[in-house]
Design a protein around this motif. Structure first.
Motif, PDB file in Angstrom:
ATOM      1  N   VAL A  42      94.522  59.742-112.159  1.00 43.36           N
ATOM      2  CA  VAL A  42      95.885  59.357-111.758  1.00 43.36           C
ATOM      3  C   VAL A  42      96.133  57.880-112.056  1.00 43.36           C
ATOM      4  O   VAL A  42      97.180  57.510-112.601  1.00 43.36           O
ATOM      5  CB  VAL A  42      96.089  59.655-110.259  1.00 43.36           C
ATOM      6  N   ASN A  43      95.170  57.039-111.715  1.00 49.28           N
ATOM      7  CA  ASN A  43      95.344  55.604-111.940  1.00 49.28           C
ATOM      8  C   ASN A  43      95.343  55.263-113.428  1.00 49.28           C
ATOM      9  O   ASN A  43      96.026  54.327-113.860  1.00 49.28           O
ATOM     10  CB  ASN A  43      94.249  54.832-111.204  1.00 49.28           C
ATOM     11  N   ALA A  63      88.970  53.580-109.008  1.00 52.49           N
ATOM     12  CA  ALA A  63      88.670  54.539-107.953  1.00 52.49           C
ATOM     13  C   ALA A  63      89.390  54.214-106.652  1.00 52.49           C
ATOM     14  O   ALA A  63      89.208  54.912-105.653  1.00 52.49           O
ATOM     15  CB  ALA A  63      87.158  54.590-107.711  1.00 52.49           C
ATOM     16  N   LYS A  64      90.211  53.159-106.655  1.00 49.55           N
ATOM     17  CA  LYS A  64      90.961  52.820-105.450  1.00 49.55           C
ATOM     18  C   LYS A  64      92.034  53.860-105.164  1.00 49.55           C
ATOM     19  O   LYS A  64      92.396  54.663-106.035  1.00 49.55           O
ATOM     20  CB  LYS A  64      91.631  51.444-105.621  1.00 49.55           C
ATOM     21  N   ALA A  65      92.551  53.846-103.941  1.00 47.28           N
ATOM     22  CA  ALA A  65      93.692  54.694-103.595  1.00 47.28           C
ATOM     23  C   ALA A  65      94.871  54.346-104.497  1.00 47.28           C
ATOM     24  O   ALA A  65      95.004  53.210-104.970  1.00 47.28           O
ATOM     25  CB  ALA A  65      94.061  54.513-102.129  1.00 47.28           C
ATOM     26  N   GLU A  66      95.743  55.344-104.743  1.00 47.46           N
ATOM     27  CA  GLU A  66      96.832  55.154-105.700  1.00 47.46           C
ATOM     28  C   GLU A  66      97.692  53.949-105.344  1.00 47.46           C
ATOM     29  O   GLU A  66      98.035  53.137-106.212  1.00 47.46           O
ATOM     30  CB  GLU A  66      97.702  56.424-105.738  1.00 47.46           C
ATOM     31  N   GLU A  67      98.061  53.814-104.060  1.00 48.73           N
ATOM     32  CA  GLU A  67      98.929  52.709-103.665  1.00 48.73           C
ATOM     33  C   GLU A  67      98.241  51.367-103.906  1.00 48.73           C
ATOM     34  O   GLU A  67      98.863  50.420-104.424  1.00 48.73           O
ATOM     35  CB  GLU A  67      99.313  52.839-102.188  1.00 48.73           C
ATOM     36  N   LEU A  82      97.610  46.494-107.427  1.00 45.46           N
ATOM     37  CA  LEU A  82      96.758  45.655-108.268  1.00 45.46           C
ATOM     38  C   LEU A  82      97.255  45.648-109.712  1.00 45.46           C
ATOM     39  O   LEU A  82      97.305  44.598-110.369  1.00 45.46           O
ATOM     40  CB  LEU A  82      95.310  46.145-108.195  1.00 45.46           C
ATOM     41  N   ALA A  83      97.623  46.839-110.223  1.00 49.84           N
ATOM     42  CA  ALA A  83      98.109  46.926-111.601  1.00 49.84           C
ATOM     43  C   ALA A  83      99.389  46.119-111.779  1.00 49.84           C
ATOM     44  O   ALA A  83      99.564  45.416-112.777  1.00 49.84           O
ATOM     45  CB  ALA A  83      98.344  48.388-111.977  1.00 49.84           C
TER      46      ALA A  83
END
Length: 604
Positions: free
Chosen positions: A391-392, A415-419, A424-425
């Motif tokens: 997803v990320n 691997a972080k949560a989507e939010e 960060l992105a």
């Protein structure tokens, strides 16, 4: 998908048939390997074969008491929830659950258990469902998954034979998304294990040691009287006297030396006594033979026991090692398959911790169950991590390009949560765009400066080239004008003084780099002036009067001298001929023309 209720009587053939075709909440703890009543391998066998164990009278009595306590406790639960509760069986796809009570809107449920010491220890004041043993949490999470309820009242109670409440405790359980994901993954893996079930490989009963052959009792008898002779009594007296003479608290070197020597003597006494005993017993052949046989048999039993102990330990260790390494291999293969799907080795190798899972367990079956559940959970965690990575990764493909180049650490931050990852992105991409915009502005400024410098160089070069061309043109023009002036002088059409004046003016303008005079026009004017010279004279005052009349100012005798115009003085009056006056005007006009050109060049 929403839950559908099923009208079934608990314990009926229809109820059992329904359970055989669904994944049930009551079996979820066994599936997760945390049940106190059934192992995971037993559940697999039941689902694969349809065979269930017989319920013994004691277990049936426990079931009956549980149902009775549940019915007695339901009114208490309705008071706590403030809504009526209906026992029912619910189905949601392949998942099924029996509810001790469910509200009309299915937003709250009721689960009852008979009170025991384990629950007493954890259900203290202020406890929540998260404090309960895992087996109860798993069952209620499965119920919430089937019904969609928001909370479950967990109650445990004990009642007397007459229906009197002895003790009751309760707490609220709220759904846990992570535990639910593990349950879903666990059922998926169990379904595969049931399909792969091999009845021939199943053990029919737990391992129990086979009966050990009873060996005959050891009997040794000594018959007949034995006569022992010797000097043991006298030797004993001498030994005691020897020991009595030794110092008990040594204080001098002599005392220490005596005690050391005496200690060596006593060691010899010990060896002599053992040798005397062996020699005496050896003289009785039946006793000696008995001793040797006894020693041989004891040694045989001991060495065999040690070999068997080592064999059991080694084999158990081998099987435990094979179980742990096999599970880790399956997990490694699963992660490798996920990385192939992702197209990059973003998922690191995960240590399943299987050795810790089976630590302290004795039964191989229990080890297999624990490892199977741990492997399922580890695969689930890897699947979740792979999903977040996918997803990320897709989030980085945006309308203005693919930003993966900004994430060299994507295997970690991806691997972080989507939010969290999207935040960060956004930060990284925004910072990169700002830096890139600044870089482009700087590059554009560099290009502009270089272009301006190039244009300036080209303009300077062109100006230099134009100046050089103008200089050459002026020189050529001066040469032509001087030639025309010289030609006019040779032809006698231009007086020498005028020719010299014109030639000097032409040379001065050529050196100064300004436009030359019109030689033909100057020669013609000079010739006209010379032709009109009638020899008449006028005073400088008369000439100045005429010049002032037309706004040209006044001149002095110094002006005449500067331009080389001859003049005479009569009675202090400066007089010049009309021809020289015209020559002077011509020189002045050419001087004004030269000054005008100079002023124009300065302004440019």
């Amino acid at each position: 998908m929403s839950m559908q209720t099923v009208s079934l009587v608990q314990g009926s053939p229809e109820w059992h048939a329904h359970r055989a075709h669904h994944f049930n909440a009551s079996d979820a703890p066994a599936m997760m390997g945390c049940s106190s009543y059934k192992s995971r391998s037993q559940l697999i066998k039941e689902l694969a074969t349809g065979l269930t164990g017989e319920v013994d009278p004691a277990t049936q009595r426990r079931f009956d008491d549980g149902h009775r306590f549940e019915a007695l406790a339901r009114p208490l639960a309705e008071e706590i929830i403030s809504e009526p509760l209906s026992p029912c069986v619910g189905v949601n796809g392949m998942w099924s659950a029996s509810f001790d009570g469910l509200t009309f809107m299915h937003d709250a449920a009721f689960e009852h258990k008979t009170l025991n010491n384990t629950l007493r220890e954890v259900m203290l004041e202020g406890c929540t469902g998260a404090d309960l043993p895992l087996m109860y949490q798993v069952q209620m999470e499965h119920q919430a998954m089937v019904s969609g309820c928001k909370r479950i009242l967990f109650m445990t109670s004990e009642w007397g034979p007459g229906g009197d409440l002895i003790e009751m405790r309760y707490c609220w359980y709220e759904p846990d998304a992570e535990l639910r994901a593990q349950i879903i993954a666990g059922w998926e893996q169990l379904e595969k294990d049931v399909a792969a079930y091999d009845p021939a490989a199943e053990r029919t009963a737990p391992a129990v040691a086979a009966p050990i052959e009873s060996l005959p009792a050891v009997v040794v008898q000594v018959q007949g009287a034995l006569t022992v002779t010797g000097n043991l009594d006298a030797f004993g007296d001498a030994l005691r006297q020897f020991i009595g003479r030794m110092p008990t608290k040594p204080a001098t070197d002599q005392d220490f030396a005596d005690l050391e020597a005496g200690s060596k003597a006593l060691k010899k006494v010990e060896d002599a006594l053992d040798a005397a005993e062996d020699g005496a017993l050896a003289q009785i052949s039946p006793v000696e033979q008995m001793r040797r046989i006894k020693a041989d048999l004891k040694n045989l039993a001991r060495t065999t026991r040690l070999v068997w102990d080592k064999l059991v330990s080694a084999e158990k260790d081998r099987l435990r090692t094979a179980l742990v390494t096999g599970a880790q291999t399956q997990l490694d293969q699963h992660i490798q398959a996920l990385n192939q799907r992702l197209g990059a080795n973003w998922l690191p190798r995960i240590a399943g911790g299987f050795a810790e899972t089976i630590k302290g367990l004795k039964s191989l079956d229990s080890m297999r169950d624990k490892v199977a559940v741990a492997l399922t959970n580890a695969k689930h965690d890897a699947n979740q991590q792979a999903y977040r990575l996918e997803v990320n990764r897709e989030h980085l493909v945006q309308e203005d390009g693919d930003w993966i180049a900004l994430f060299a650490d994507f295997s970690t931050v991806g691997a972080k949560a989507e939010e969290d990852f999207q935040a960060l992105a956004s930060l990284r991409i925004g910072s990169h765009k700002q830096a890139e915009a600044a870089r482009l502005d700087k590059e554009r400024e560099r290009i502009r400066a270089e272009e301006a410098a190039r244009l300036a160089r080209e303009a300077a070069a062109k100006a230099q080239q134009d100046a050089e061309q103008e200089r050459l043109r002026i020189q050529q023009q001066a040469q032509q004008e001087q030639a025309e002036i010289a030609k006019a002088q040779q032809a006698g059409t231009l007086a020498a003084p005028v020719a010299q004046d014109l030639a000097g003016l032409v040379q001065d303008k050529a050196v100064e780099g300004v436009a030359g005079i019109d030689a033909q026009e100057a020669i013609a004017a000079a010739q006209t002036s010379a032709a009109a010279d009638d020899g008449q004279t006028m005073t400088l005052g008369q000439l100045n009067a005429r010049m002032e009349g037309i706004g040209l100012g006044k001149i002095s005798a110094a002006t005449l001298e500067h331009h080389g115009i001859p003049f005479t003085k009569e009675r202090a009056a400066v007089q010049i001929t009309s021809g020289n006056a015209r020559r002077l005007m011509l020189l002045l006009s050419m001087g004004y023309r030269k000054l005008a050109d100079e002023l124009q060049a300065v302004a440019a």
